[in-house]
Design a protein around this motif. Sequence first.
Motif, short mmCIF file in Angstrom:
data_model
loop_
_atom_site.label_atom_id
_atom_site.label_comp_id
_atom_site.label_asym_id
_atom_site.label_seq_id
_atom_site.Cartn_x
_atom_site.Cartn_y
_atom_site.Cartn_z
N ILE A 245 6.78 6.93 5.73
CA ILE A 245 6.90 7.44 4.37
C ILE A 245 5.97 6.69 3.41
O ILE A 245 5.27 7.30 2.60
CB ILE A 245 8.36 7.36 3.89
CG1 ILE A 245 9.21 8.35 4.69
CG2 ILE A 245 8.48 7.63 2.40
CD1 ILE A 245 10.69 8.19 4.49
N VAL A 246 5.96 5.37 3.53
CA VAL A 246 5.09 4.57 2.65
C VAL A 246 3.62 4.90 2.92
O VAL A 246 2.83 5.05 1.99
CB VAL A 246 5.37 3.06 2.84
CG1 VAL A 246 4.32 2.20 2.15
CG2 VAL A 246 6.75 2.73 2.30
N LEU A 247 3.24 5.01 4.17
CA LEU A 247 1.85 5.33 4.48
C LEU A 247 1.45 6.71 3.96
O LEU A 247 0.31 6.93 3.57
CB LEU A 247 1.60 5.26 5.99
CG LEU A 247 1.63 3.86 6.61
CD1 LEU A 247 1.45 3.94 8.12
CD2 LEU A 247 0.58 2.96 6.00
N ASN B 91 -2.39 3.55 -2.83
CA ASN B 91 -3.04 2.28 -3.14
C ASN B 91 -2.75 1.27 -2.02
O ASN B 91 -1.59 0.95 -1.75
CB ASN B 91 -2.52 1.75 -4.48
CG ASN B 91 -3.25 0.52 -4.94
OD1 ASN B 91 -3.93 -0.15 -4.17
ND2 ASN B 91 -3.09 0.20 -6.21
N VAL B 92 -3.81 0.75 -1.41
CA VAL B 92 -3.65 -0.11 -0.24
C VAL B 92 -2.95 -1.41 -0.60
O VAL B 92 -2.08 -1.89 0.15
CB VAL B 92 -5.03 -0.39 0.41
CG1 VAL B 92 -4.89 -1.36 1.57
CG2 VAL B 92 -5.66 0.90 0.88
N ALA B 93 -3.26 -2.00 -1.74
CA ALA B 93 -2.64 -3.26 -2.14
C ALA B 93 -1.14 -3.06 -2.39
O ALA B 93 -0.30 -3.86 -1.94
CB ALA B 93 -3.32 -3.83 -3.38
N PHE B 94 -0.80 -2.01 -3.12
CA PHE B 94 0.61 -1.73 -3.39
C PHE B 94 1.34 -1.37 -2.10
O PHE B 94 2.50 -1.75 -1.91
CB PHE B 94 0.74 -0.62 -4.43
CG PHE B 94 2.14 -0.39 -4.88
CD1 PHE B 94 2.87 -1.39 -5.50
CD2 PHE B 94 2.75 0.83 -4.68
CE1 PHE B 94 4.17 -1.19 -5.91
CE2 PHE B 94 4.05 1.06 -5.08
CZ PHE B 94 4.76 0.04 -5.70
N ARG B 95 0.68 -0.67 -1.21
CA ARG B 95 1.26 -0.31 0.08
C ARG B 95 1.60 -1.57 0.88
O ARG B 95 2.67 -1.67 1.48
CB ARG B 95 0.28 0.56 0.86
CG ARG B 95 0.81 1.02 2.20
CD ARG B 95 -0.24 1.72 3.02
NE ARG B 95 -0.83 2.85 2.31
CZ ARG B 95 -1.96 3.45 2.67
NH1 ARG B 95 -2.61 3.04 3.76
NH2 ARG B 95 -2.43 4.46 1.99
N LEU B 96 0.70 -2.54 0.85
CA LEU B 96 0.94 -3.80 1.56
C LEU B 96 2.13 -4.54 0.97
O LEU B 96 2.96 -5.08 1.70
CB LEU B 96 -0.31 -4.69 1.51
CG LEU B 96 -0.22 -6.03 2.21
CD1 LEU B 96 0.01 -5.83 3.70
CD2 LEU B 96 -1.48 -6.82 1.96
N ILE B 97 2.25 -4.54 -0.36
CA ILE B 97 3.39 -5.20 -1.00
C ILE B 97 4.69 -4.50 -0.63
O ILE B 97 5.68 -5.15 -0.28
CB ILE B 97 3.18 -5.21 -2.54
CG1 ILE B 97 2.03 -6.14 -2.90
CG2 ILE B 97 4.45 -5.63 -3.26
CD1 ILE B 97 1.58 -6.03 -4.35
N VAL B 98 4.70 -3.18 -0.70
CA VAL B 98 5.92 -2.42 -0.37
C VAL B 98 6.31 -2.64 1.08
O VAL B 98 7.48 -2.89 1.40
CB VAL B 98 5.72 -0.92 -0.69
CG1 VAL B 98 6.86 -0.09 -0.14
CG2 VAL B 98 5.57 -0.70 -2.18
N LEU B 99 5.35 -2.57 1.99
CA LEU B 99 5.66 -2.78 3.41
C LEU B 99 6.13 -4.20 3.68
O LEU B 99 7.02 -4.41 4.52
CB LEU B 99 4.44 -2.43 4.27
CG LEU B 99 4.12 -0.95 4.40
CD1 LEU B 99 2.81 -0.75 5.17
CD2 LEU B 99 5.25 -0.20 5.08
N SER B 100 5.56 -5.17 2.97
CA SER B 100 6.00 -6.56 3.14
C SER B 100 7.44 -6.74 2.66
O SER B 100 8.23 -7.43 3.33
CB SER B 100 5.08 -7.50 2.37
OG SER B 100 3.78 -7.44 2.87
#
Length: 114
Positions: free
Chosen positions: A75-77, A82-91
């Motif tokens: 879902i997040v992908l 935004n790649v940076a925000f995606r990394l934060i959310v996944l983290s």
Amino acid sequence: MSSPGLQGLRPWMIQRVSAVYIALYVFYVFFCWLINDPFNQANWLNWLSQPVNNIALGLFVVAILWHAWIGVRDIVLDYVPNVAFRLIVLSLIGATLIGSALWAFRSLFMVVFK
């Protein structure tokens, strides 16, 4: 470029296998509750102290967390461009799932080594 392990058939297969195990475990617990009626704490702890049930619950926790990770990651992908925000959310999601796993296994070990 994406890592080949993060997309395609492998996550799809893991999610399907984990869903089957989750469903089987829920039916198993429901059947055990119909037979044994463990609706108080003493009966519940006695049921969980049996190695088969404890291992099955541990595998259930792993299946739930793995299933949740794959579903939320997809879902997040799909919806966070935004790649940076995606990394934060996944983290944050990964940290939450790891914390949940640590809490669940600590609880299981407390039942076994009481």
